[in-house]
Design a protein around this motif. Sequence first.
Motif, PDB file in Angstrom:
ATOM      1  N   VAL A  57      17.093 -14.418  66.265  1.00 28.34           N
ATOM      2  CA  VAL A  57      17.414 -14.321  64.839  1.00 28.34           C
ATOM      3  C   VAL A  57      18.389 -13.154  64.654  1.00 28.34           C
ATOM      4  CG1 VAL A  57      15.260 -15.285  63.938  1.00 28.34           C
ATOM      5  CG2 VAL A  57      15.369 -12.869  64.436  1.00 28.34           C
ATOM      6  N   TYR A  58      19.183 -13.248  63.624  1.00 26.61           N
ATOM      7  CA  TYR A  58      20.145 -12.181  63.344  1.00 26.61           C
ATOM      8  C   TYR A  58      19.724 -11.436  62.085  1.00 26.61           C
ATOM      9  CZ  TYR A  58      22.966 -14.202  66.995  1.00 26.61           C
ATOM     10  OH  TYR A  58      23.393 -14.650  68.223  1.00 26.61           O
ATOM     11  N   LYS A  59      19.498 -10.115  62.200  1.00 29.17           N
ATOM     12  CA  LYS A  59      19.096  -9.287  61.059  1.00 29.17           C
ATOM     13  C   LYS A  59      20.290  -8.417  60.678  1.00 29.17           C
ATOM     14  CE  LYS A  59      14.566 -10.182  61.074  1.00 29.17           C
ATOM     15  NZ  LYS A  59      13.790 -10.739  60.045  1.00 29.17           N
ATOM     16  N   LYS A  60      20.518  -8.310  59.352  1.00 34.73           N
ATOM     17  CA  LYS A  60      21.645  -7.478  58.908  1.00 34.73           C
ATOM     18  C   LYS A  60      21.217  -6.007  58.900  1.00 34.73           C
ATOM     19  CE  LYS A  60      25.405  -8.084  55.749  1.00 34.73           C
ATOM     20  NZ  LYS A  60      25.901  -8.835  54.612  1.00 34.73           N
ATOM     21  N   GLU A  67      22.322  -7.662  63.857  1.00 33.71           N
ATOM     22  CA  GLU A  67      21.587  -7.316  65.072  1.00 33.71           C
ATOM     23  C   GLU A  67      20.872  -8.560  65.579  1.00 33.71           C
ATOM     24  OE1 GLU A  67      17.812  -4.535  66.424  1.00 33.71           O
ATOM     25  OE2 GLU A  67      18.516  -4.463  64.361  1.00 33.71           O
ATOM     26  N   LYS A  68      21.106  -8.889  66.870  1.00 31.75           N
ATOM     27  CA  LYS A  68      20.455 -10.076  67.447  1.00 31.75           C
ATOM     28  C   LYS A  68      19.067  -9.679  67.948  1.00 31.75           C
ATOM     29  CE  LYS A  68      21.343 -13.545  71.019  1.00 31.75           C
ATOM     30  NZ  LYS A  68      22.133 -13.880  72.187  1.00 31.75           N
ATOM     31  N   ARG A  69      18.045 -10.362  67.451  1.00 29.77           N
ATOM     32  CA  ARG A  69      16.677 -10.041  67.874  1.00 29.77           C
ATOM     33  C   ARG A  69      15.999 -11.262  68.469  1.00 29.77           C
ATOM     34  NH1 ARG A  69      13.728  -6.932  63.053  1.00 29.77           N
ATOM     35  NH2 ARG A  69      15.286  -5.323  62.728  1.00 29.77           N
TER      36      ARG A  69
END
Length: 318
Positions: A57-60, A67-69
């Motif tokens: 998932v990508y968090k801003k 940020e790729k998590r």
Amino acid sequence: MKVLEHIKNAEGQTLFSLEIIPPLKGDSIDNLFHHIEPLMEFKPPFIDVTYHREEFVYKKRENGLLEKRSIRKRPGTVGICAAIKNRFNVDTVPHIICGGFTKEETENALIDLHFLGIDNVLVLRGDPIKSEQKFTPEKNGHHYATDLLQQVSNINKGVYLDGELQNHHPTNFCVGVAGYPEKHFEAPNLNSDLKYLKMKVELGAEYIVTQLFFDNQKYFDFVKKCRDHGITVPIIPGLKPITVKRHLNILPSTFHIDIPEELANEVEKCKNNEEVKQVGVEWTIHQSKELMKFGVPCLHYYSMGKSDAIYKIGSALF
Ligand code: FAD
């Protein structure tokens, strides 16, 4: 006990089994037990537990960058297998997959399962993760179920990755694999898919569980073709009742299977999902009866963590 032994001990009687999915991270295992409990009435000799690999998932971030998590929404397959075995005194079949695992991690997982007294594994490749176009193995991981099977067959003979290991105790897993009556979606044709299915059996797979299907003729044709290709192991049909209208679209796109026109029309006519469930349950009962008559060793129901529809089906048959 091994799945194959359960089939042999049944002496031709059709068994009832089910597949469950681990709860979402944060959920209690009690919800899962609550769903399994009523189904124990039909004496499943084994219960499969799926494996769900990581997703990205990508968090801003505050600075606007993404940020790729990596997250695993449904962890716990090994623990759930041990917990179900302990609570219900029933054998469990953890699914093990190539995706997301190095060979070393696979070996350690197999050692854990063996120590826990789990006698069966369903060996699979796994699907590509959602952000990928095609399946990519881990560096030093396996590409196909055939490769993973080779590792399980090796450890069953006491052959570990470290060839210099002194005390190489063999494990004794009964191994199942997946089969696709409507062809695996990546295979160019059914014959090519069957060639690899045969390879899986030659590498030690002792039984096959099929992808879900709604038209029994597809299963009958598949069994015939398998036998023509020299695949002689038991082929357990996988069934799932339609319970909501959106299954008409989700199931074909997720599992690459057809829904017969007659069933789709009946579902379309329903005014609410209670009616859909009724139609779905009746269809699966009809399918199950026909498959029992055909002499299938076991009917394997995909419960997806819900038991009420499966309970109605089980009550009508077992
Ligand atoms: P494989 O047998 O490796 O086949 C994949 C494709 O490659 C096929 O098209 C095949 O024809 C081809 N192929 C096979 N071997 C070779 C080879 N040696 N060289 C070249 N081509 C080859 N997914 C999960 O993530 N977790 C689960 O718990 C899970 N449980 C499942 C249970 C069942 C009963 C079924 C039917 C599927 C399940 N899946 C699960 C989905 C499964 O992981 C996917 O369908 C996946 O895309 C293929 O897995 P496989 O083991 O059939 O792959």
